[in-house]
Motif scaffolding. Structure first.
Motif, PDB file in Angstrom:
ATOM      1  N   TYR A   1       0.849  -1.201   0.000  1.00  0.00           N
ATOM      2  CA  TYR A   1       0.000   0.000   0.000  1.00  0.00           C
ATOM      3  C   TYR A   1       0.887   1.255   0.000  1.00  0.00           C
ATOM      4  O   TYR A   1       0.681   2.177  -0.778  1.00  0.00           O
ATOM      5  CB  TYR A   1      -0.938   0.005   1.208  1.00  0.00           C
ATOM      6  CG  TYR A   1      -1.730   1.300   1.311  1.00  0.00           C
ATOM      7  CD1 TYR A   1      -2.813   1.524   0.462  1.00  0.00           C
ATOM      8  CD2 TYR A   1      -1.348   2.293   2.211  1.00  0.00           C
ATOM      9  CE1 TYR A   1      -3.513   2.725   0.511  1.00  0.00           C
ATOM     10  CE2 TYR A   1      -2.043   3.496   2.265  1.00  0.00           C
ATOM     11  CZ  TYR A   1      -3.127   3.706   1.419  1.00  0.00           C
ATOM     12  OH  TYR A   1      -3.809   4.893   1.465  1.00  0.00           O
ATOM     13  N   ARG A   2       1.891   1.239   0.893  1.00  0.00           N
ATOM     14  CA  ARG A   2       2.793   2.394   0.974  1.00  0.00           C
ATOM     15  C   ARG A   2       3.598   2.567  -0.315  1.00  0.00           C
ATOM     16  O   ARG A   2       3.801   3.677  -0.793  1.00  0.00           O
ATOM     17  CB  ARG A   2       3.721   2.254   2.183  1.00  0.00           C
ATOM     18  CG  ARG A   2       2.983   2.528   3.514  1.00  0.00           C
ATOM     19  CD  ARG A   2       3.748   2.052   4.737  1.00  0.00           C
ATOM     20  NE  ARG A   2       5.142   2.452   4.695  1.00  0.00           N
ATOM     21  CZ  ARG A   2       6.133   1.781   5.301  1.00  0.00           C
ATOM     22  NH1 ARG A   2       5.864   0.683   5.987  1.00  0.00           N
ATOM     23  NH2 ARG A   2       7.372   2.205   5.215  1.00  0.00           N
ATOM     24  N   LEU A   3       4.033   1.441  -0.888  1.00  0.00           N
ATOM     25  CA  LEU A   3       4.755   1.497  -2.163  1.00  0.00           C
ATOM     26  C   LEU A   3       3.882   2.123  -3.250  1.00  0.00           C
ATOM     27  O   LEU A   3       4.342   2.973  -4.014  1.00  0.00           O
ATOM     28  CB  LEU A   3       5.184   0.080  -2.588  1.00  0.00           C
ATOM     29  CG  LEU A   3       5.741  -0.055  -4.013  1.00  0.00           C
ATOM     30  CD1 LEU A   3       7.035   0.751  -4.172  1.00  0.00           C
ATOM     31  CD2 LEU A   3       5.992  -1.511  -4.365  1.00  0.00           C
ATOM     32  N   SER A   4       2.600   1.728  -3.289  1.00  0.00           N
ATOM     33  CA  SER A   4       1.696   2.253  -4.328  1.00  0.00           C
ATOM     34  C   SER A   4       1.544   3.767  -4.225  1.00  0.00           C
ATOM     35  O   SER A   4       1.230   4.434  -5.209  1.00  0.00           O
ATOM     36  CB  SER A   4       0.322   1.576  -4.242  1.00  0.00           C
ATOM     37  OG  SER A   4      -0.394   2.044  -3.117  1.00  0.00           O
ATOM     38  N   LYS A   5       1.806   4.315  -3.031  1.00  0.00           N
ATOM     39  CA  LYS A   5       1.726   5.772  -2.824  1.00  0.00           C
ATOM     40  C   LYS A   5       3.081   6.460  -3.022  1.00  0.00           C
ATOM     41  O   LYS A   5       3.224   7.645  -2.755  1.00  0.00           O
ATOM     42  CB  LYS A   5       1.209   6.079  -1.409  1.00  0.00           C
ATOM     43  CG  LYS A   5      -0.154   5.488  -1.090  1.00  0.00           C
ATOM     44  CD  LYS A   5      -1.221   6.080  -1.979  1.00  0.00           C
ATOM     45  CE  LYS A   5      -2.586   5.468  -1.716  1.00  0.00           C
ATOM     46  NZ  LYS A   5      -3.516   5.695  -2.814  1.00  0.00           N
ATOM     47  N   GLY A   6       4.096   5.653  -3.443  1.00  0.00           N
ATOM     48  CA  GLY A   6       5.404   6.247  -3.732  1.00  0.00           C
ATOM     49  C   GLY A   6       6.344   6.316  -2.539  1.00  0.00           C
ATOM     50  O   GLY A   6       7.327   7.054  -2.561  1.00  0.00           O
TER      51      GLY A   6
ATOM     52  N   LYS B   1      11.444  -1.847 -12.612  1.00  0.00           N
ATOM     53  CA  LYS B   1      10.139  -2.059 -13.262  1.00  0.00           C
ATOM     54  C   LYS B   1       9.022  -2.055 -12.219  1.00  0.00           C
ATOM     55  O   LYS B   1       7.947  -1.521 -12.449  1.00  0.00           O
ATOM     56  CB  LYS B   1      10.121  -3.392 -14.031  1.00  0.00           C
ATOM     57  CG  LYS B   1      10.837  -3.316 -15.368  1.00  0.00           C
ATOM     58  CD  LYS B   1      10.778  -4.658 -16.080  1.00  0.00           C
ATOM     59  CE  LYS B   1      11.342  -4.544 -17.476  1.00  0.00           C
ATOM     60  NZ  LYS B   1      10.512  -3.768 -18.386  1.00  0.00           N
ATOM     61  N   LEU B   2       9.310  -2.677 -11.063  1.00  0.00           N
ATOM     62  CA  LEU B   2       8.333  -2.677  -9.975  1.00  0.00           C
ATOM     63  C   LEU B   2       8.037  -1.240  -9.535  1.00  0.00           C
ATOM     64  O   LEU B   2       6.875  -0.862  -9.356  1.00  0.00           O
ATOM     65  CB  LEU B   2       8.856  -3.497  -8.795  1.00  0.00           C
ATOM     66  CG  LEU B   2       7.981  -3.467  -7.536  1.00  0.00           C
ATOM     67  CD1 LEU B   2       6.614  -4.084  -7.796  1.00  0.00           C
ATOM     68  CD2 LEU B   2       8.679  -4.182  -6.383  1.00  0.00           C
ATOM     69  N   TRP B   3       9.084  -0.439  -9.380  1.00  0.00           N
ATOM     70  CA  TRP B   3       8.894   0.957  -8.960  1.00  0.00           C
ATOM     71  C   TRP B   3       8.050   1.712  -9.989  1.00  0.00           C
ATOM     72  O   TRP B   3       7.147   2.463  -9.640  1.00  0.00           O
ATOM     73  CB  TRP B   3      10.258   1.626  -8.762  1.00  0.00           C
ATOM     74  CG  TRP B   3      10.144   3.086  -8.412  1.00  0.00           C
ATOM     75  CD1 TRP B   3      10.388   4.151  -9.224  1.00  0.00           C
ATOM     76  CD2 TRP B   3       9.708   3.641  -7.154  1.00  0.00           C
ATOM     77  NE1 TRP B   3      10.140   5.339  -8.551  1.00  0.00           N
ATOM     78  CE2 TRP B   3       9.730   5.047  -7.283  1.00  0.00           C
ATOM     79  CE3 TRP B   3       9.313   3.079  -5.935  1.00  0.00           C
ATOM     80  CZ2 TRP B   3       9.374   5.896  -6.239  1.00  0.00           C
ATOM     81  CZ3 TRP B   3       8.960   3.935  -4.896  1.00  0.00           C
ATOM     82  CH2 TRP B   3       8.978   5.319  -5.051  1.00  0.00           C
ATOM     83  N   GLU B   4       8.342   1.487 -11.275  1.00  0.00           N
ATOM     84  CA  GLU B   4       7.607   2.184 -12.344  1.00  0.00           C
ATOM     85  C   GLU B   4       6.123   1.799 -12.367  1.00  0.00           C
ATOM     86  O   GLU B   4       5.270   2.593 -12.742  1.00  0.00           O
ATOM     87  CB  GLU B   4       8.243   1.876 -13.715  1.00  0.00           C
ATOM     88  CG  GLU B   4       9.576   2.592 -13.913  1.00  0.00           C
ATOM     89  CD  GLU B   4      10.425   1.966 -15.011  1.00  0.00           C
ATOM     90  OE1 GLU B   4       9.909   1.124 -15.778  1.00  0.00           O
ATOM     91  OE2 GLU B   4      11.622   2.323 -15.098  1.00  0.00           O
ATOM     92  N   SER B   5       5.826   0.550 -11.958  1.00  0.00           N
ATOM     93  CA  SER B   5       4.421   0.105 -11.987  1.00  0.00           C
ATOM     94  C   SER B   5       3.807   0.073 -10.586  1.00  0.00           C
ATOM     95  O   SER B   5       2.818  -0.606 -10.340  1.00  0.00           O
ATOM     96  CB  SER B   5       4.326  -1.286 -12.625  1.00  0.00           C
ATOM     97  OG  SER B   5       5.027  -2.227 -11.842  1.00  0.00           O
TER      98      SER B   5
ATOM     99  N   ALA C   1       1.932   1.942  -8.848  1.00  0.00           N
ATOM    100  CA  ALA C   1       0.526   2.317  -8.644  1.00  0.00           C
ATOM    101  C   ALA C   1      -0.410   1.111  -8.779  1.00  0.00           C
ATOM    102  O   ALA C   1      -1.521   1.120  -8.257  1.00  0.00           O
ATOM    103  CB  ALA C   1       0.122   3.407  -9.642  1.00  0.00           C
ATOM    104  N   GLN C   2       0.077   0.056  -9.468  1.00  0.00           N
ATOM    105  CA  GLN C   2      -0.777  -1.123  -9.725  1.00  0.00           C
ATOM    106  C   GLN C   2      -0.706  -2.183  -8.619  1.00  0.00           C
ATOM    107  O   GLN C   2      -1.537  -3.081  -8.591  1.00  0.00           O
ATOM    108  CB  GLN C   2      -0.354  -1.812 -11.048  1.00  0.00           C
ATOM    109  CG  GLN C   2      -0.268  -0.890 -12.255  1.00  0.00           C
ATOM    110  CD  GLN C   2      -1.588  -0.203 -12.546  1.00  0.00           C
ATOM    111  OE1 GLN C   2      -2.625  -0.852 -12.558  1.00  0.00           O
ATOM    112  NE2 GLN C   2      -1.559   1.107 -12.743  1.00  0.00           N
ATOM    113  N   VAL C   3       0.312  -2.101  -7.733  1.00  0.00           N
ATOM    114  CA  VAL C   3       0.609  -3.259  -6.871  1.00  0.00           C
ATOM    115  C   VAL C   3      -0.511  -3.655  -5.907  1.00  0.00           C
ATOM    116  O   VAL C   3      -0.616  -4.819  -5.546  1.00  0.00           O
ATOM    117  CB  VAL C   3       1.941  -3.099  -6.085  1.00  0.00           C
ATOM    118  CG1 VAL C   3       3.129  -3.081  -7.023  1.00  0.00           C
ATOM    119  CG2 VAL C   3       1.920  -1.906  -5.168  1.00  0.00           C
ATOM    120  N   THR C   4      -1.353  -2.725  -5.516  1.00  0.00           N
ATOM    121  CA  THR C   4      -2.421  -3.095  -4.567  1.00  0.00           C
ATOM    122  C   THR C   4      -3.544  -3.871  -5.275  1.00  0.00           C
ATOM    123  O   THR C   4      -4.377  -4.473  -4.623  1.00  0.00           O
ATOM    124  CB  THR C   4      -3.020  -1.848  -3.874  1.00  0.00           C
ATOM    125  OG1 THR C   4      -3.405  -0.913  -4.881  1.00  0.00           O
ATOM    126  CG2 THR C   4      -2.021  -1.223  -2.925  1.00  0.00           C
TER     127      THR C   4
END
Length: 197
Positions: free
Chosen positions: A14-19, A59-63, A65-68
């Motif tokens: 969740y935190r990753l998806s928020k940057g 690639k994970l960082w670039e995407s 917003a999709q991880v959740t």
């Protein structure tokens, strides 16, 4: 993974998806060694495996917003790792056949969890695409690709012409090819080498 770990991972995602960069670093720490060990089996080169591991996490960082929205993060990450590695090998070899050989020669034990996850993901993907085909096209594809029958054998079994079998296969392969490239980012040769070893 126990409940506590699941909750921790969901919070990190969740935190990753928020940057959140700290969450990204935590996920990197959790998974980078496993991704590296997975990639090195393909490339047999520690420096290249390190580079590819870094690129997978970029690639994970670039995407992010999709991880959740992802059902299984671990499966998602290993699919990214495999696809990125195979695409990199394809560029290096400049040949689809060579990459197919790498996949075939990739020694895997069926107890290898990561490889099982990927195989399952690819099979589910193939099933989804096949389910979208008309009934007759799906049946012909299964007979030709999964059961290894020739066009003549399929034509005789279904009471249709060899040409009709060929037309159904061309239609199915065209649909599958565009889906594979769009959704998985790999080519048909790589998908089939992974599935029909």
């Amino acid at each position: 993974m126990d409940n506590e770990q699941v909750i921790l991972e969901q919070d990190l995602l969740y935190r990753l998806s928020k940057g959140d960069e700290a969450a990204f670093v935590s996920i990197f720490d959790l998974y980078s060694a496993r991704i590296y060990n997975f990639i090195i089996k393909y490339v047999q080169s520690p420096p290249l495996a390190e580079d590819l591991t870094q690129e997978v996490f970029m690639k994970l960082w670039e995407s992010r917003a999709q991880v959740t929205k992802i059902e299984s993060f671990k499966a998602y990450l290993f699919v990214i790792a495999r696809n990125h590695t195979l695409n990199s090998l394809k560029k290096a070899f400049k040949s689809e056949a060579a990459v197919g050989e790498v996949v075939k020669n990739y020694v895997t034990q069926r107890s290898n969890t990561e490889e099982d996850i990927l195989h399952k993901e690819y099979l589910q993907f193939l099933k989804r695409v096949l389910d979208s085909l008309p009934e007759r096209s799906r049946r012909i594809f299964i007979l030709c690709r999964e059961e290894g029958k020739s066009y003549e054998e399929v034509a005789a079994a279904m009471g249709i012409s060899k040409n009709a079998v060929k037309n159904h296969m061309v239609f199915s392969m065209k649909l599958l090819r565009s889906s594979v490239q769009k959704d998985l980012g790999i080519s048909m040769g790589v998908l089939f080498a992974a599935l029909f070893k």
